[in-house]
Scaffold this motif. Structure first.
Motif, short mmCIF file in Angstrom:
data_model
loop_
_atom_site.label_atom_id
_atom_site.label_comp_id
_atom_site.label_asym_id
_atom_site.label_seq_id
_atom_site.Cartn_x
_atom_site.Cartn_y
_atom_site.Cartn_z
N LEU A 110 -3.21 -5.66 0.37
CA LEU A 110 -4.52 -6.07 0.41
C LEU A 110 -5.58 -4.90 -0.20
O LEU A 110 -6.68 -5.52 -0.60
CB LEU A 110 -4.75 -5.79 2.03
N SER A 111 -5.20 -3.61 -0.66
CA SER A 111 -6.26 -2.93 -1.27
C SER A 111 -6.19 -3.44 -2.72
O SER A 111 -7.33 -3.45 -3.41
CB SER A 111 -5.51 -1.52 -1.25
N MET A 112 -5.29 -3.98 -3.30
CA MET A 112 -5.38 -4.89 -4.80
C MET A 112 -6.40 -6.06 -4.50
O MET A 112 -7.25 -6.09 -5.27
CB MET A 112 -4.12 -5.11 -5.13
N VAL A 113 -6.38 -6.85 -3.43
CA VAL A 113 -6.94 -7.89 -3.23
C VAL A 113 -8.76 -7.40 -3.02
O VAL A 113 -9.56 -7.92 -3.52
CB VAL A 113 -6.66 -8.66 -1.92
N SER A 114 -8.65 -6.24 -2.16
CA SER A 114 -10.21 -5.75 -2.29
C SER A 114 -10.93 -5.40 -3.34
O SER A 114 -12.00 -5.49 -3.66
CB SER A 114 -10.12 -4.34 -1.12
N GLU A 115 -9.95 -4.77 -4.14
CA GLU A 115 -10.54 -4.26 -5.55
C GLU A 115 -10.85 -5.65 -6.26
O GLU A 115 -11.75 -5.60 -7.02
CB GLU A 115 -9.57 -3.56 -6.29
N MET A 116 -9.97 -6.39 -6.37
CA MET A 116 -10.22 -7.75 -7.02
C MET A 116 -11.61 -8.48 -6.51
O MET A 116 -12.51 -8.83 -7.21
CB MET A 116 -9.17 -8.73 -6.76
N GLU A 117 -11.65 -8.43 -5.21
CA GLU A 117 -12.95 -9.12 -4.54
C GLU A 117 -14.10 -8.11 -5.13
O GLU A 117 -15.16 -8.91 -5.28
CB GLU A 117 -12.66 -8.82 -2.89
N LEU A 118 -14.17 -7.03 -5.08
CA LEU A 118 -15.51 -6.08 -5.72
C LEU A 118 -15.67 -6.55 -6.96
O LEU A 118 -16.71 -6.74 -7.53
CB LEU A 118 -15.13 -4.60 -5.67
N SER A 119 -14.49 -6.84 -7.89
CA SER A 119 -14.89 -7.17 -9.25
C SER A 119 -15.43 -8.55 -9.28
O SER A 119 -16.27 -8.85 -10.18
CB SER A 119 -13.64 -7.15 -10.18
#
Length: 183
Positions: A110-119
């Motif tokens: 989920l932290s990876m998904v959150s970072e991807m969402e920010l990008s």
């Protein structure tokens, strides 16, 4: 074994009320809140205070993972710091608890998904700005410098540093304003 809450919003116009309520319901004895970007842990003093204060057996609770951080590295570093202290992280909206192995796996994904969402947010913002510029609708942030005062100070022969002090802005803002005036 204390339970501490952390709430964060990105802008001054947003409210931490919902997060605060959820953290209280989760039994947090202390809740720290701040209004600052989650793109980095830098400048997040309330989070830093909590991390410095937490001891073995304590739990840090956030309502949503993206409230803790938008960077996978930052989130994992926070979890690692908690691990080193013998403390845990709990994320309420996804029932993530790092005291359990499956909680660690879900947290990482989920932290990876959150970072991807920010990008993705940044990409959409950049595309919107580029489109507005192409259509001549985007002029950038409006100047907050008193142009008449700037011209007056410049005509007095003052340099950018002195002008910036007088106007309460940065030297780069003075240079940009002068460039706009000369264009």
């Amino acid at each position: 074994m204390a339970v501490y809450g952390y709430a964060r919003v990105s802008s001054l116009s947003q409210s931490t009320d919902v997060q605060e309520q959820k953290l209280k319901e989760a039994g947090c004895s202390v809740i720290r809140m701040e209004k600052v970007s989650g793109a980095s842990v830098d400048g997040r003093d309330e989070l830093r205070n909590l991390l410095d204060f937490i001891t073995e057996g304590d739990t840090l609770v956030v309502y949503k993972l993206d409230r803790l951080g938008r960077s996978t590295r930052d989130v994992l570093n926070i979890v690692h710091e908690l691990d080193q202290k013998g403390a845990f992280l709990r994320v309420l909206d996804r029932s993530i608890d790092t005291s359990k192995p499956e909680g660690r796996l879900i947290l990482t994904v989920l932290s990876m998904v959150s970072e991807m969402e920010l990008s993705f947010i940044k990409e959409r913002q950049r595309a919107g700005i580029d489109k507005a510029k192409a259509e001549g609708k985007y002029k950038g942030r409006p100047t907050s410098i008193d142009t008449d005062k700037l011209i007056e100070l410049k005509e007095q022969g003052l340099g950018a540093t002195h002008i910036a002090r007088e106007l309460g802005c940065t030297r780069s803002a003075v240079y940009k304003a002068l460039d706009r005036l000369n264009a």
